[in-house]
Every structure is written in structure tokens, then in C-alpha cells.
Design an enzyme around this catalytic site. Structure first.
Site, PDB file in Angstrom:
ATOM      1  N   LYS A  22       7.305  -2.397-111.114  1.00 34.47           N
ATOM      2  CA  LYS A  22       8.305  -1.791-110.212  1.00 34.47           C
ATOM      3  C   LYS A  22       8.115  -0.284-110.113  1.00 34.47           C
ATOM      4  CE  LYS A  22      12.416  -0.537-111.879  1.00 34.47           C
ATOM      5  NZ  LYS A  22      13.079   0.761-111.649  1.00 34.47           N
ATOM      6  N   ASN A  23       8.014   0.378-111.273  1.00 33.16           N
ATOM      7  CA  ASN A  23       8.024   1.842-111.257  1.00 33.16           C
ATOM      8  C   ASN A  23       6.740   2.436-110.691  1.00 33.16           C
ATOM      9  OD1 ASN A  23      10.605   1.937-112.087  1.00 33.16           O
ATOM     10  ND2 ASN A  23      10.166   2.441-114.230  1.00 33.16           N
ATOM     11  N   ARG A  96      17.463   6.244-107.254  1.00 31.41           N
ATOM     12  CA  ARG A  96      17.043   7.633-107.417  1.00 31.41           C
ATOM     13  C   ARG A  96      15.614   7.882-106.962  1.00 31.41           C
ATOM     14  NH1 ARG A  96      19.793  10.587-110.697  1.00 31.41           N
ATOM     15  NH2 ARG A  96      17.978  11.888-111.049  1.00 31.41           N
ATOM     16  N   CYS A 120      23.806   9.433-112.965  1.00 34.44           N
ATOM     17  CA  CYS A 120      23.198   8.159-113.326  1.00 34.44           C
ATOM     18  C   CYS A 120      23.801   7.723-114.648  1.00 34.44           C
ATOM     19  CB  CYS A 120      21.696   8.377-113.453  1.00 34.44           C
ATOM     20  SG  CYS A 120      20.793   6.989-114.097  1.00 34.44           S
ATOM     21  N   ARG A 125      19.953  13.321-115.473  1.00 36.00           N
ATOM     22  CA  ARG A 125      18.747  13.163-114.664  1.00 36.00           C
ATOM     23  C   ARG A 125      18.672  14.133-113.478  1.00 36.00           C
ATOM     24  NH1 ARG A 125      17.413   6.935-113.808  1.00 36.00           N
ATOM     25  NH2 ARG A 125      15.286   7.672-113.801  1.00 36.00           N
ATOM     26  N   ASP A 306      12.350   2.609-121.746  1.00 37.47           N
ATOM     27  CA  ASP A 306      12.737   1.433-120.959  1.00 37.47           C
ATOM     28  C   ASP A 306      12.652   0.135-121.769  1.00 37.47           C
ATOM     29  OD1 ASP A 306      13.189   3.082-118.826  1.00 37.47           O
ATOM     30  OD2 ASP A 306      11.360   2.573-117.740  1.00 37.47           O
ATOM     31  N   ARG A 398      17.292  -5.492-109.690  1.00 38.64           N
ATOM     32  CA  ARG A 398      16.533  -4.330-109.239  1.00 38.64           C
ATOM     33  C   ARG A 398      15.124  -4.339-109.798  1.00 38.64           C
ATOM     34  NH1 ARG A 398      19.709   1.220-109.554  1.00 38.64           N
ATOM     35  NH2 ARG A 398      17.648   1.768-108.788  1.00 38.64           N
TER      36      ARG A 398
HETATM   37  C1  EPZ Z   1      10.996   7.273-114.824  1.00 41.49           C
HETATM   38  O1  EPZ Z   1      12.201   7.971-114.535  1.00 41.49           O
HETATM   39  C2  EPZ Z   1      11.336   5.808-114.716  1.00 41.49           C
HETATM   40  N1  EPZ Z   1      11.840   5.525-113.389  1.00 41.49           N
HETATM   41  C3  EPZ Z   1      12.395   5.447-115.748  1.00 41.49           C
HETATM   42  O2  EPZ Z   1      12.627   4.042-115.687  1.00 41.49           O
HETATM   43  C4  EPZ Z   1      11.866   5.808-117.133  1.00 41.49           C
HETATM   44  O3  EPZ Z   1      12.872   5.552-118.088  1.00 41.49           O
HETATM   45  C5  EPZ Z   1      11.467   7.285-117.183  1.00 41.49           C
HETATM   46  O4  EPZ Z   1      10.514   7.571-116.127  1.00 41.49           O
HETATM   47  C6  EPZ Z   1      10.833   7.698-118.506  1.00 41.49           C
HETATM   48  O5  EPZ Z   1       9.716   6.908-118.761  1.00 41.49           O
HETATM   49  C7  EPZ Z   1      11.013   5.335-112.387  1.00 41.49           C
HETATM   50  O6  EPZ Z   1       9.798   5.408-112.517  1.00 41.49           O
HETATM   51  C8  EPZ Z   1      11.613   4.954-111.085  1.00 41.49           C
HETATM   52  P1  EPZ Z   1      11.577  11.541-116.165  1.00 41.49           P
HETATM   53  P2  EPZ Z   1      12.166   9.531-114.230  1.00 41.49           P
HETATM   54  O7  EPZ Z   1      11.584  12.475-115.023  1.00 41.49           O
HETATM   55  O8  EPZ Z   1      10.903   9.841-113.527  1.00 41.49           O
HETATM   56  C9  EPZ Z   1      14.522  15.066-117.469  1.00 41.49           C
HETATM   57  C10 EPZ Z   1      13.888   2.095-115.334  1.00 41.49           C
HETATM   58  O9  EPZ Z   1      14.748   1.501-116.032  1.00 41.49           O
HETATM   59  N2  EPZ Z   1      14.262  15.686-116.162  1.00 41.49           N
HETATM   60  O10 EPZ Z   1      10.309  11.344-116.918  1.00 41.49           O
HETATM   61  O11 EPZ Z   1      13.448   9.886-113.588  1.00 41.49           O
HETATM   62  C11 EPZ Z   1      15.321  13.770-117.328  1.00 41.49           C
HETATM   63  O12 EPZ Z   1      16.695  14.001-117.197  1.00 41.49           O
HETATM   64  C12 EPZ Z   1      13.924   3.606-115.206  1.00 41.49           C
HETATM   65  O13 EPZ Z   1      13.010   1.507-114.712  1.00 41.49           O
HETATM   66  C13 EPZ Z   1      14.769  16.958-115.898  1.00 41.49           C
HETATM   67  O14 EPZ Z   1      15.427  17.575-116.747  1.00 41.49           O
HETATM   68  O15 EPZ Z   1      12.132  10.111-115.695  1.00 41.49           O
HETATM   69  C14 EPZ Z   1      14.943  13.058-118.609  1.00 41.49           C
HETATM   70  O16 EPZ Z   1      15.744  13.480-119.671  1.00 41.49           O
HETATM   71  C15 EPZ Z   1      15.087   4.220-115.872  1.00 41.49           C
HETATM   72  N3  EPZ Z   1      14.538  17.514-114.666  1.00 41.49           N
HETATM   73  C16 EPZ Z   1      13.488  13.496-118.847  1.00 41.49           C
HETATM   74  O17 EPZ Z   1      13.286  14.648-118.031  1.00 41.49           O
HETATM   75  C17 EPZ Z   1      13.806  16.874-113.700  1.00 41.49           C
HETATM   76  O18 EPZ Z   1      13.628  17.448-112.609  1.00 41.49           O
HETATM   77  C18 EPZ Z   1      12.431  12.464-118.460  1.00 41.49           C
HETATM   78  O19 EPZ Z   1      12.726  11.964-117.170  1.00 41.49           O
HETATM   79  C19 EPZ Z   1      13.289  15.592-113.976  1.00 41.49           C
HETATM   80  C20 EPZ Z   1      13.527  15.016-115.220  1.00 41.49           C
END
Ligand code: EPZ
Length: 425
Positions: A22-23, A96, A120, A125, A306, A398
Site C-alpha cells: 500500500k505505502n 494524508r 492524525c 504528523r 507499522d 484501508r
Molecule cells: C509513512 O508515514 C507511512 N505512511 C506510515 O505508515 C509509517 O508509519 C511511517 O512512514 C514510518 O515508517 C505512508 O507511507 C503512507 P514519516 P510518513 O514522515 O511518511 C515526523 C501506515 O499505517 N515528521 O517518516 O507520514 C512525523 O511526525 C502508516 O501505513 C515531521 O516532523 O512518516 C513522525 O514523527 C502510518 N515533519 C516522523 O517524522 C514532517 O514534515 C516520521 O514520519 C514529516 C514527518
């Protein structure tokens, strides 16, 4: 709303084919905005999230066709012309990752108006890093009334981007912006390498995905391509945990076990059997109780956030106390109180949960709060005495394709109850 009923106690025996990730799929779909030629994605999962993004892309002018091809489920996306650069709140808030259309829209048409995604359940996030990356690439970004207005009339320029923290989404977004770019402190998740392979098939020059430095050399134009989505490592890990929870022997096929090495080593440490095969992995448990082990989530190749909820469910009946530390998201223990409704003994303090294994869980009504939390409740239900009913399973839909069918084929007693309370025919 639909619910899922699980009658616990059945062992799992059989084969589960792992779907496309999915991701990865949803970021690859967004890449279709970068070319006026068709992008054909094979090994596509059919999920609420992919349907949902398809709907948004259609609104932007992309022709989206889902079909069964010679290579199985595929989606062909053709953005011959971008007819709108507007992604409204009601669509972006629901998923998102829709926000990731911003970069490709600006790269292709020089402007876009995309809603900020909002909050979220698993954490704040923010998308500040996404916006910083686009600004570094020359986009002019303004925020008004919950929307991002981005402009780059003369296209995006080259830049060096150093992310202060590792972010999967922001790294992907910078790659999707299609400029000449060097990304430092990039996320190393396998979905990045998949995006790189797809972009390169479209004619891009991207290297280094899977390492902390990704280099993109801008090219004049991208073209159409065919690309197979990588297998879903989180789905694979989820069924591996389900097999360890219920006992029995499950073969996961069309899978790449190397992508969940951190989980497989923890399953072995807990006492489950893990055997890698040519196209996946076999997970066994012969009935003896697992031992409690500790985990701490981390960016790839560490233990995936995840898979944290699923592993917590597994530890609820293990022998001893397990410490589970969540380091990626600040509020990702919402499944803990639901697992406690099933009889689990869990205490949460800040980013750490302590799970003291009990002999047996007992079925109850529980509520899904996010995608991975939902499936952790299904996993717990597989081993609970009596019936567990999970509500709000739209979260589950989802990200897990044909879950009841896949688990049912291995002997699990799982059925969907339609929204009116009557069992689905
Ligand atoms: C991706 O989310 C995945 N989603 C998530 O899977 C997964 O848990 C996550 O990566 C970590 O592996 C998708 O691919 C659609 P990040 P993403 O940006 O890209 C902070 C699922 O269940 N951050 O790596 O949103 C953020 O808050 C989902 O399938 C900022 O501060 O994750 C987090 O604490 C849930 N500012 C950390 O970085 C930003 O601009 C890592 O988030 C972006 C992120």
C-alpha cells in the site's frame, strides 16, 4: 458500519499470498502526474486507500483504470493533461498521503493548491519537512486558510536538501518533485527504492534510494512505464505475527522476508519457527507458549512502527514481561486499552508500554482506532477465548486486502458483519 467477528482458538495452516505494498502503491500512483504518458502499475493492491487516491487523481485530470491484466491486478494511470491543481480538504484529510500530489503537481504545471492534511490519531504528523524541501527546490509556498499554495512558474530548480530528521513522506515528496536534487539524511525504507525504480523506468536518473543519500539528476521529460509494486512488508509481517499468535504453520508467498528482518529475528527470539523460502517465509509455532521479548521501533531497517501494534498483541499472551518502545509517533499506543478489554495486562507510560503476558485473552467488543491498531485486535482475537468483535474496521479496509479471505483460507474463523448488524452473505 461493518464489523469483523473473530472466533478465537483455531490454528492457522496454509499459504497466504502477500499483496503489493500500500505505502508504495500510493506514492507510485502520484508519480503518474509527472508524465503525459500512461504509467502501468502491476501487483497493485485493491484497497480503500488506493481507490481513494485514484479518486483524487481523477479529479486532477488523470485517467485511472483498474483492471486484471496478464500479470494480475493492475492500474493504468494516464495524466495526458492536468486539468486541476486543486486537492480539497475533504479528500486530503481522509488520507494524508494525498498531500504528496503537491510536489508532482508543481513540478508538472508550476502551481498547486493542496489542503494541509490536519491531525492524525497516531501523532501530530506535521508536513513542515515536505514544505521545506519544496521551498529548497524553488517553489514559493504560502499557507492560507488551511491550504498550501505552491508556485514555481519556471519549474523547480536543483538543490541539496538535508532533512533534520528521517521522514519517509518528505523524502518521497522531494523525489516526486523531479528536480536535480541531492537528499541527505533520506529515509531508507524499501518503498523509496521502489519509487526510484519506477521513476527510473519512466526515464529519470535517480540513485542511492535505500541509503541516506539520494541523488536525482533532472531530465527533460519523463515518459510512460510499467512497474511492479513491491510486496507489502507490513502485510507480510502482520500475517507472520498472526501465525505466531494462533499457532500452526503459515507460508507467506510473493514476499520478501529480508524487508522484515528485524521482526523475524524477534519472532525467533520469542520462540517461533522462521524458515525463509525462495519466495517468502514460513512461520511455525507448535503450541508451546512464546517468551516475552522487548522491541523498540526505528526507521528501516529497524523494527517498523507499522508492526508495533501487532507485536504488542502477540506479547499479551507471552511468558513474562515485554517492553515496547515507540520512537516514531508520539501517540501510537491507542490499541493498548482495546487489548486490555480482551484481558491483556498492559501499562503505558510516555513512549513505552509494558506488557505482562497472560495465559489467555477473552473475546470482547473492541474498537479500531487506526489501520495497524485494527489488525492488532484481529490478531489478538485469533487467540482469545470466544468471540471478539472489532468495530470501525474501515481503518482495516484501508490497508489489508481481502483480510478475512486470506486468514479464513488458513482456518481462522473470521467473518464480516455488515453495517446493519446482519452477517454478510
Ligand atoms: C509513512 O508515514 C507511512 N505512511 C506510515 O505508515 C509509517 O508509519 C511511517 O512512514 C514510518 O515508517 C505512508 O507511507 C503512507 P514519516 P510518513 O514522515 O511518511 C515526523 C501506515 O499505517 N515528521 O517518516 O507520514 C512525523 O511526525 C502508516 O501505513 C515531521 O516532523 O512518516 C513522525 O514523527 C502510518 N515533519 C516522523 O517524522 C514532517 O514534515 C516520521 O514520519 C514529516 C514527518
Amino acid at each position: 458500519m461493518d464489523r469483523i467477528a473473530i472466533t478465537g482458538g483455531a490454528r492457522l495452516n496454509g499459504t497466504i499470498p502477500v499483496s503489493g505494498a500500500k505505502n508504495s502503491a500510493i506514492k507510485l500512483m502520484a508519480a503518474s502526474l509527472l508524465t503525459d504518458e500512461p504509467l502501468r502499475l502491476t501487483n497493485m493492491p485493491r484497497l480503500a486507500d488506493t481507490r481513494f487516491l485514484g479518486k483524487l487523481l481523477s479529479r486532477l485530470g488523470v485517467e485511472v483504470v483498474e483492471r486484471d491484466g496478464a500479470d494480475g491486478q493492475e492500474t493504468v494511470l494516464h495524466a495526458a493533461e492536468i486539468t486541476s491543481g486543486f486537492a480539497p480538504y475533504d479528500l486530503v484529510r481522509q488520507m494524508r498521503a494525498s498531500f504528496n500530489v503537491l510536489g508532482p503537481l508543481v513540478a508538472r504545471s508550476g502551481q498547486a493548491k493542496v489542503s494541509l492534511p490536519g491531525g492524525c490519531t497516531i501523532g501530530a504528523r506535521p508536513v513542515d519537512l515536505h514544505l521545506q524541501a519544496l521551498e529548497a527546490l524553488g517553489a514559493k509556498i504560502d499557507l492560507h486558510e488551511g491550504y498550501v499554495y505552491a508556485q514555481a512558474p519556471r519549474g523547480l530548480k536543483g538543490a541539496e536538501i538535508t532533512f533534520p530528521i528521517v521522514s519517509v513522506g518528505a523524502t518521497e515528496h522531494a523525489m516526486l518533485a523531479d528536480g536535480t536534487t541531492v537528499i541527505h539524511n533520506a529515509a531508507c525504507e524499501p518503498e523509496l527504492a521502489d519509487l526510484q525504480d519506477c521513476l527510473n523506468a519512466m526515464g529519470a536518473k535517480v540513485s542511492g534510494a535505500g541509503t541516506p543519500t539520494i541523488t536525482i539528476t533532472g531530465v527533460a521529460r519523463l515518459g510512460g512505464a510499467t512497474h511492479a509494486v513491491i510486496p507489502d512488508r507490513i502485510e507480510m509481517g502482520t500475517y507472520a505475527v498472526a501465525a505466531a499468535m494462533a499457532g500452526g504453520e503459515v507460508r507467506l508467498s510473493n514476499a520478501r522476508p529480508g524487508l522484515i528482518d528485524a521482526l523475524l529475528r524477534k519472532l525467533e527470539e520469542a520462540g517461533a519457527g522462521v524458515e525463509e523460502t525462495a519466495d517468502g517465509v514460513i512461520i511455525r509455532r507448535n503450541g508451546s507458549r512464546l517468551n516475552a521479548v522487548d522491541i523498540e521501533t526505528a526507521p528501516f531497517p529497524g523494527f517498523a512502527t507499522d508492526l508495533q501494534a501487532q507485536f504488542m498483541a502477540l506479547m499479551t499472551t507471552a511468558n513474562g514481561e515485554s517492553r515496547i518502545r515507540e520512537t516514531i509517533f508520539e501517540n501510537r499506543f491507542m490499541h493498548a486499552p482495546e487489548l486490555m478489554r480482551l484481558g491483556a495486562d498492559i501499562s503505558v507510560s510516555g513512549g513505552e508500554a509494558r506488557v505482562r503476558g497472560v495465559e489467555r485473552l477473552e473475546g470482547a467488543e473492541v474498537m479500531a482506532t487506526d489501520l495497524r491498531a485494527s489488525v492488532s485486535l484481529v490478531i489478538a482475537g485469533l487467540a482469545a477465548r470466544g468471540e471478539t468483535i472489532v468495530s470501525r474496521i474501515y481503518h482495516l479496509d484501508r490497508g489489508f486486502e481481502r483480510l478475512e479471505e486470506k486468514l479464513g483460507a488458513c482456518g481462522a474463523q473470521v467473518r464480516r458483519i455488515k453495517g446493519d448488524g446482519e452477517p454478510e452473505l
